[in-house]
Design a protein around this motif. Structure first.
Motif, PDB file in Angstrom:
ATOM      1  N   ARG A 139     -12.167  17.852  14.462  1.00 26.74           N
ATOM      2  CA  ARG A 139     -11.506  18.421  15.635  1.00 26.74           C
ATOM      3  C   ARG A 139     -11.135  17.356  16.662  1.00 26.74           C
ATOM      4  NH1 ARG A 139     -10.936  23.563  16.483  1.00 26.74           N
ATOM      5  NH2 ARG A 139     -10.951  23.349  18.752  1.00 26.74           N
ATOM      6  N   ASP A 140     -11.953  16.313  16.779  1.00 20.79           N
ATOM      7  CA  ASP A 140     -11.698  15.317  17.820  1.00 20.79           C
ATOM      8  C   ASP A 140     -10.732  14.228  17.383  1.00 20.79           C
ATOM      9  OD1 ASP A 140     -13.429  14.157  15.996  1.00 20.79           O
ATOM     10  OD2 ASP A 140     -14.520  13.006  17.521  1.00 20.79           O
ATOM     11  N   GLY A 141     -10.440  14.136  16.090  1.00 21.88           N
ATOM     12  CA  GLY A 141      -9.533  13.083  15.655  1.00 21.88           C
ATOM     13  C   GLY A 141      -9.458  12.968  14.144  1.00 21.88           C
ATOM     14  N   ILE A 142      -8.535  12.120  13.708  1.00 22.39           N
ATOM     15  CA  ILE A 142      -8.385  11.789  12.294  1.00 22.39           C
ATOM     16  C   ILE A 142      -8.693  10.315  12.112  1.00 22.39           C
ATOM     17  CG2 ILE A 142      -6.796  11.619  10.349  1.00 22.39           C
ATOM     18  CD1 ILE A 142      -5.223  13.920  11.484  1.00 22.39           C
ATOM     19  N   ASP A 143      -9.649  10.030  11.260  1.00 16.30           N
ATOM     20  CA  ASP A 143      -9.943   8.651  10.872  1.00 16.30           C
ATOM     21  C   ASP A 143      -9.285   8.398   9.526  1.00 16.30           C
ATOM     22  OD1 ASP A 143     -11.702   7.713  13.039  1.00 16.30           O
ATOM     23  OD2 ASP A 143     -13.014   9.324  12.343  1.00 16.30           O
ATOM     24  N   ALA A 144      -8.415   7.400   9.488  1.00 19.37           N
ATOM     25  CA  ALA A 144      -7.627   7.116   8.293  1.00 19.37           C
ATOM     26  C   ALA A 144      -7.960   5.736   7.750  1.00 19.37           C
ATOM     27  CB  ALA A 144      -6.133   7.206   8.604  1.00 19.37           C
ATOM     28  N   ARG A 145      -7.983   5.651   6.434  1.00 16.40           N
ATOM     29  CA  ARG A 145      -8.180   4.358   5.773  1.00 16.40           C
ATOM     30  C   ARG A 145      -7.081   4.148   4.738  1.00 16.40           C
ATOM     31  NH1 ARG A 145     -13.734   4.639   3.040  1.00 16.40           N
ATOM     32  NH2 ARG A 145     -13.597   6.887   3.386  1.00 16.40           N
ATOM     33  N   VAL A 146      -6.543   2.945   4.738  1.00 17.84           N
ATOM     34  CA  VAL A 146      -5.591   2.540   3.707  1.00 17.84           C
ATOM     35  C   VAL A 146      -6.399   1.858   2.604  1.00 17.84           C
ATOM     36  CG1 VAL A 146      -3.570   1.138   3.162  1.00 17.84           C
ATOM     37  CG2 VAL A 146      -3.764   2.230   5.410  1.00 17.84           C
ATOM     38  N   ARG A 147      -6.542   2.541   1.475  1.00 18.09           N
ATOM     39  CA  ARG A 147      -7.306   2.016   0.361  1.00 18.09           C
ATOM     40  C   ARG A 147      -6.349   1.365  -0.632  1.00 18.09           C
ATOM     41  NH1 ARG A 147     -12.443   0.987   0.589  1.00 18.09           N
ATOM     42  NH2 ARG A 147     -12.742   1.529  -1.601  1.00 18.09           N
ATOM     43  N   VAL A 148      -6.614   0.121  -0.996  1.00 16.86           N
ATOM     44  CA  VAL A 148      -5.725  -0.620  -1.891  1.00 16.86           C
ATOM     45  C   VAL A 148      -6.531  -1.198  -3.049  1.00 16.86           C
ATOM     46  CG1 VAL A 148      -4.138  -1.190  -0.012  1.00 16.86           C
ATOM     47  CG2 VAL A 148      -5.976  -2.791  -0.596  1.00 16.86           C
ATOM     48  N   VAL A 149      -5.819  -1.506  -4.137  1.00 20.13           N
ATOM     49  CA  VAL A 149      -6.442  -2.139  -5.294  1.00 20.13           C
ATOM     50  C   VAL A 149      -5.818  -3.508  -5.514  1.00 20.13           C
ATOM     51  CG1 VAL A 149      -7.084   0.012  -6.427  1.00 20.13           C
ATOM     52  CG2 VAL A 149      -4.834  -0.981  -6.860  1.00 20.13           C
ATOM     53  N   ASP A 150      -6.572  -4.378  -6.187  1.00 16.53           N
ATOM     54  CA  ASP A 150      -6.090  -5.746  -6.380  1.00 16.53           C
ATOM     55  C   ASP A 150      -5.099  -5.860  -7.526  1.00 16.53           C
ATOM     56  OD1 ASP A 150      -7.972  -5.289  -8.348  1.00 16.53           O
ATOM     57  OD2 ASP A 150      -8.891  -7.283  -8.217  1.00 16.53           O
ATOM     58  N   THR A 151      -5.049  -4.844  -8.411  1.00 21.04           N
ATOM     59  CA  THR A 151      -4.087  -4.903  -9.508  1.00 21.04           C
ATOM     60  C   THR A 151      -3.873  -3.522 -10.109  1.00 21.04           C
ATOM     61  OG1 THR A 151      -3.541  -5.982 -11.614  1.00 21.04           O
ATOM     62  CG2 THR A 151      -5.826  -5.349 -11.272  1.00 21.04           C
ATOM     63  N   VAL A 152      -2.694  -3.319 -10.663  1.00 28.82           N
ATOM     64  CA  VAL A 152      -2.441  -2.137 -11.504  1.00 28.82           C
ATOM     65  C   VAL A 152      -1.924  -2.557 -12.873  1.00 28.82           C
ATOM     66  CG1 VAL A 152      -2.059  -0.521  -9.604  1.00 28.82           C
ATOM     67  CG2 VAL A 152      -0.112  -1.825 -10.522  1.00 28.82           C
ATOM     68  N   VAL A 153      -1.890  -3.829 -13.157  1.00 24.54           N
ATOM     69  CA  VAL A 153      -1.392  -4.282 -14.462  1.00 24.54           C
ATOM     70  C   VAL A 153      -2.516  -4.410 -15.480  1.00 24.54           C
ATOM     71  CG1 VAL A 153       0.571  -5.469 -13.416  1.00 24.54           C
ATOM     72  CG2 VAL A 153      -1.537  -6.743 -13.884  1.00 24.54           C
ATOM     73  N   ARG A 154      -3.742  -4.108 -15.052  1.00 27.48           N
ATOM     74  CA  ARG A 154      -4.883  -4.026 -15.957  1.00 27.48           C
ATOM     75  C   ARG A 154      -5.573  -2.693 -15.748  1.00 27.48           C
ATOM     76  NH1 ARG A 154      -5.141  -9.116 -13.780  1.00 27.48           N
ATOM     77  NH2 ARG A 154      -6.807  -8.528 -12.349  1.00 27.48           N
ATOM     78  N   PRO A 155      -6.315  -2.190 -16.733  1.00 30.78           N
ATOM     79  CA  PRO A 155      -6.897  -0.847 -16.631  1.00 30.78           C
ATOM     80  C   PRO A 155      -7.992  -0.696 -15.582  1.00 30.78           C
ATOM     81  CG  PRO A 155      -6.720  -1.518 -18.924  1.00 30.78           C
ATOM     82  CD  PRO A 155      -6.438  -2.733 -18.096  1.00 30.78           C
ATOM     83  N   GLN A 156      -8.596  -1.811 -15.147  1.00 23.64           N
ATOM     84  CA  GLN A 156      -9.619  -1.748 -14.100  1.00 23.64           C
ATOM     85  C   GLN A 156      -9.180  -2.584 -12.915  1.00 23.64           C
ATOM     86  OE1 GLN A 156     -10.893  -2.389 -17.461  1.00 23.64           O
ATOM     87  NE2 GLN A 156     -11.070  -0.152 -17.592  1.00 23.64           N
ATOM     88  N   ALA A 157      -9.647  -2.178 -11.722  1.00 26.60           N
ATOM     89  CA  ALA A 157      -9.254  -2.885 -10.507  1.00 26.60           C
ATOM     90  C   ALA A 157     -10.386  -2.816  -9.492  1.00 26.60           C
ATOM     91  CB  ALA A 157      -7.990  -2.269  -9.917  1.00 26.60           C
ATOM     92  N   THR A 158     -10.297  -3.704  -8.516  1.00 28.63           N
ATOM     93  CA  THR A 158     -11.227  -3.713  -7.394  1.00 28.63           C
ATOM     94  C   THR A 158     -10.521  -3.145  -6.174  1.00 28.63           C
ATOM     95  OG1 THR A 158     -12.373  -5.667  -8.249  1.00 28.63           O
ATOM     96  CG2 THR A 158     -12.655  -5.161  -5.905  1.00 28.63           C
ATOM     97  N   ALA A 159     -11.169  -2.204  -5.516  1.00 25.17           N
ATOM     98  CA  ALA A 159     -10.567  -1.531  -4.368  1.00 25.17           C
ATOM     99  C   ALA A 159     -11.187  -2.025  -3.070  1.00 25.17           C
ATOM    100  CB  ALA A 159     -10.745  -0.017  -4.487  1.00 25.17           C
ATOM    101  N   SER A 160     -10.413  -1.909  -1.993  1.00 25.42           N
ATOM    102  CA  SER A 160     -10.895  -2.299  -0.672  1.00 25.42           C
ATOM    103  C   SER A 160     -10.112  -1.538   0.388  1.00 25.42           C
ATOM    104  CB  SER A 160     -10.741  -3.811  -0.460  1.00 25.42           C
ATOM    105  OG  SER A 160      -9.369  -4.188  -0.538  1.00 25.42           O
ATOM    106  N   THR A 161     -10.593  -1.605   1.617  1.00 25.24           N
ATOM    107  CA  THR A 161      -9.892  -0.990   2.741  1.00 25.24           C
ATOM    108  C   THR A 161      -9.015  -2.035   3.403  1.00 25.24           C
ATOM    109  OG1 THR A 161     -11.606   0.661   3.138  1.00 25.24           O
ATOM    110  CG2 THR A 161     -10.154   0.140   4.977  1.00 25.24           C
ATOM    111  N   PHE A 162      -7.709  -1.819   3.390  1.00 22.19           N
ATOM    112  CA  PHE A 162      -6.780  -2.756   4.013  1.00 22.19           C
ATOM    113  C   PHE A 162      -6.698  -2.544   5.511  1.00 22.19           C
ATOM    114  CE2 PHE A 162      -2.573  -3.833   5.636  1.00 22.19           C
ATOM    115  CZ  PHE A 162      -2.465  -5.158   5.243  1.00 22.19           C
ATOM    116  N   ALA A 163      -6.745  -1.304   5.961  1.00 27.09           N
ATOM    117  CA  ALA A 163      -6.625  -1.014   7.394  1.00 27.09           C
ATOM    118  C   ALA A 163      -7.347   0.286   7.704  1.00 27.09           C
ATOM    119  CB  ALA A 163      -5.164  -0.920   7.805  1.00 27.09           C
ATOM    120  N   THR A 164      -7.848   0.376   8.916  1.00 32.48           N
ATOM    121  CA  THR A 164      -8.498   1.583   9.428  1.00 32.48           C
ATOM    122  C   THR A 164      -7.778   2.000  10.697  1.00 32.48           C
ATOM    123  OG1 THR A 164     -10.626   0.848   8.547  1.00 32.48           O
ATOM    124  CG2 THR A 164     -10.670   2.598  10.193  1.00 32.48           C
ATOM    125  N   LEU A 165      -7.453   3.280  10.793  1.00 32.56           N
ATOM    126  CA  LEU A 165      -6.678   3.763  11.930  1.00 32.56           C
ATOM    127  C   LEU A 165      -7.294   5.045  12.473  1.00 32.56           C
ATOM    128  CD1 LEU A 165      -4.433   2.897   9.431  1.00 32.56           C
ATOM    129  CD2 LEU A 165      -3.100   2.670  11.540  1.00 32.56           C
TER     130      LEU A 165
END
Length: 516
Positions: A478-504
């Protein structure tokens, strides 16, 4: 609706869409006489997985499609097949709450859409199907909160643009771990492009899909991605389409290349594409196509916390413009008169704290001309500026409008201005343009910044821009929306490492978005 998963939920997440053994499940589910009466079906009949969608406070759509030979039309006999379904309050189905039998019909590709009602609001459920002695994977879903619920929270994952040939759908593995309450997919679930050997994966077939059989095969290929299948099995989805589910840059009944596709031929293509879309999506019977038309814009409620308006920016739009003058033509429309009025009515009479708008394409301005003057990105709301500006003017009197978009294959998070021509104009809302799941592959970051960094001064409303693959995650309270941009280091291989690029953060009753 968010928070730490229960032990049962954690176990389900770690195992994905776990398959129960047929022997154990049948004993709990159907009597022996009913099992014996079922005509046997081949192994792999549930190869396309299961899904749920469009949650209501008392209901959910359960989906599957029988297809033991997915890439060759499905491989089912040309007969109606009974499919038993069951939904329960626990993963082991010791507390069943609803069960029944649906009919998988050949005219709908042996797809099954069960609109279950009589469920409890804001609850997690497990479901499964059974046909021809075969048991489906187990799925997990969740109903919407009670219509009058004012508190709580809602975790939404925003995704779009998954090109099979550009990469694996690795962002879904991270999305699964984040355990969203609902996945919002805003377009380009499949791509109609011809097979190519240039990327890490190759489209099936020999060319673009035009017929129903060809679209079915293309959807079947996409459904075989294991990360996508697991995400479908673990949360309800709310979907809408953009252009590539049919043909690049189509508008109304105008194809991308009208000199190569006659009107009648394109109408036939729309008819095939829409039917295949319905057959593969967890949507209600209201979305059963009527020839070259499908009802896709609709509204979902999440208590008094959020109202979600899902748009259709393809079927009713005027043909895409190619000039500055055309972009300012007041006769052009993105939504059509009826959908536009439906949207405005739903925004003005909303009882919700947050008014979310799922728009396939970007609403905020993109000025791609550095310095004096403007040059707009026409394949977005910039190409339909009069209608866009009417909406933005209305946003000034709407409570907490937030637009959730896709299409760009980029993260572009912006303040929405009442008048983009006036830099001092009031901020009336926020927009999150989600990046792609895989489209554009592992993009050249240096080239992206060389292209877009010089445009920042001309687009001061942009708060975050980025070209990694991934998705956006929102925790709505109710007080707000916390947003995270979640990104991966690759999509050209079947596994990837994810991280948060930005928080808003978007604060309630304070239009706009800020980086935190």
């Amino acid at each position: 609706m968010t928070g730490a998963p229960s032990p049962d939920r954690r176990r389900f997440l770690t195992t994905g869409a776990a398959v129960l053994t047929a022997a154990a499940s049948a004993q709990l589910w159907l009597p022996a006489s009913a099992q014996a009466a079922e005509p046997p079906l081949p192994d792999g009949v549930f190869a396309l997985g299961i899904a749920s969608g469009d949650p209501l406070p008392d209901g959910i759509v359960l989906w599957t499609r029988l297809a033991p030979d997915p890439l060759n039309g499905g491989g089912m006999p040309d007969t109606v097949v009974p499919v038993a379904w069951e939904i329960a309050e626990d993963e082991r189905f010791r507390k069943p709450v609803r069960r029944g039998t649906a009919h998988a019909r050949p005219e709908y590709g042996h797809s099954v859409h069960v609109d279950v009602r009589g469920l409890r609001p804001g609850r997690t459920y497990w479901y499964r199907f059974r046909a021809g002695g075969r048991i489906s994977p187990t799925g997990r879903t969740r109903t919407a909160p009670h219509p009058h619920a004012r508190g709580g929270s809602l975790r939404v994952a925003l995704a779009s643009c998954q090109n099979w040939q550009h990469g694996y759908f690795t962002p879904y593995a991270d999305m699964l771990a984040q355990d969203p309450d609902v996945v919002l997919f805003v377009g380009d679930y499949i791509y109609e492009s011809t097979p190519s050997s240039a990327g890490p994966r190759r489209h099936e077939g020999t060319g673009e899909p035009y017929t129903l059989a060809q679209y079915r095969n293309r959807y079947a290929q996409y459904r075989s991605d294991p990360d996508l299948a697991a995400m479908h099995a673990n949360a309800p989805w709310v979907v809408t389409f953009d252009d590539h589910e049919v043909d690049n840059d189509w508008a109304g009944q105008v194809p991308q290349d009208p000199d190569k596709q006659s009107h009648d031929a394109f109408v036939a293509r729309l008819t095939a594409a829409f039917q295949a879309y319905y057959e593969h999506m967890p949507v209600r019977a209201t979305a059963i196509p009527d020839g070259p038309h499908i009802q896709m814009y609709r509204r979902l409620e999440f208590g008094r916390l959020a109202r979600l308006n899902v748009l259709d920016t393809r079927q009713f739009r005027s043909d895409q413009v190619t000039s500055q003058a055309a972009a300012e033509d007041p006769s052009l429309t993105m939504l059509g008169a009826a959908q536009k009025q439906w949207l405005l009515d739903g925004l003005h009479d909303s009882p919700a704290r947050w008014n979310l708008i799922a728009s396939q394409i970007m609403m905020a301005e993109t000025d791609i001309l550095p310095g004096e003057g403007k040059l707009w990105y026409y394949d977005a709301w910039d190409g339909y500026q009069v209608e866009r500006n009417v909406l933005l003017d209305e946003f000034a009197s709407i409570r907490n409008p937030v637009v959730l978009s896709g299409d760009r294959h980029l993260t572009m998070i912006s303040d929405l201005k009442k008048d983009f021509a006036d830099p001092s104009s009031d901020v009336v809302g926020a927009e999150f343009v989600g990046t792609s799941v895989s489209s554009n592959g592992d993009q050249d970051q240096a080239a992206f910044h060389a292209q877009f960094d010089p445009l920042r001064a001309d687009n001061p409303h942009w708060k975050v821009i980025d070209a990694h693959r991934g998705y956006h995650l929102f925790d709505i309270r109710r007080d707000g929306i916390d947003a995270r941009v979640r990104v991966v280091d690759t999509v050209v291989r079947p596994q990837a490492t994810a991280s948060t690029f930005a928080t808003l953060r978007v604060e309630a009753d304070e239009p706009g978005v800020r980086v935190v």
